[in-house]
Every structure is written in C-alpha cells, then in structure tokens.
Write a protein that holds these residues in place. Sequence first.
Motif, PDB file in Angstrom:
ATOM      1  N   ARG A 144     -98.803  25.696 -34.613  1.00 42.95           N
ATOM      2  CA  ARG A 144     -99.302  26.686 -33.659  1.00 42.95           C
ATOM      3  C   ARG A 144    -100.269  26.033 -32.700  1.00 42.95           C
ATOM      4  O   ARG A 144    -100.900  25.029 -33.010  1.00 42.95           O
TER       5      ARG A 144
ATOM      6  N   SER B  74    -102.539  32.996 -29.796  1.00 42.96           N
ATOM      7  CA  SER B  74    -101.903  31.766 -30.255  1.00 42.96           C
ATOM      8  C   SER B  74    -100.394  31.796 -30.017  1.00 42.96           C
ATOM      9  O   SER B  74     -99.809  32.852 -29.786  1.00 42.96           O
TER      10      SER B  74
ATOM     11  N   TRP C 223     -96.791  30.169 -31.759  1.00 40.47           N
ATOM     12  CA  TRP C 223     -96.182  29.494 -32.897  1.00 40.47           C
ATOM     13  C   TRP C 223     -94.990  28.683 -32.437  1.00 40.47           C
ATOM     14  O   TRP C 223     -94.356  29.001 -31.431  1.00 40.47           O
TER      15      TRP C 223
END
Length: 71
Positions: A31, A49, A51
């Motif tokens: 990530r 974030s 991934w």
Amino acid sequence: MSEYTYNEIKNIRTSYEVEKIYSTNKGFIGRIPEVEYKQADGTWRNQGSRWLINEDNVQVIMDNGFKSATV
C-alpha cells in the motif's frame, strides 16, 4: 516540505513509498499510505491509501492505478 512523487500528468502525488504488507514466493500485497489529488482550484486533497499487488514503483502505480497481477 516533503519531496513528492507525481504521476505523469502531475495531478496525483504522494510523499510515501510502497509499504509491503504481505509477501509470498509468488509476490506481495502493498500500500501507499497517503495519496493526494489536485483539485480544480489548484489545492491538493488527501484521498487516503492505495492498495496494490506486485508493483513497487510509486509513479507506475499512480499512472496506472490498480491492475491485476499475473502470479
């Protein structure tokens, strides 16, 4: 001021590297902790974030987004 990595068209940026969360002999899941997008008014907004699977080049991730990996 942090040094940023930008996507090719300079509307997505991050000051983080890829964190590898889980690895096997076939690849990894990782990530980028924080990604910012440039708004119409020129300001930057945190979008959280991102991934990823089997890619550790931050600019490639921002240019291409999430892609399936061949394992």
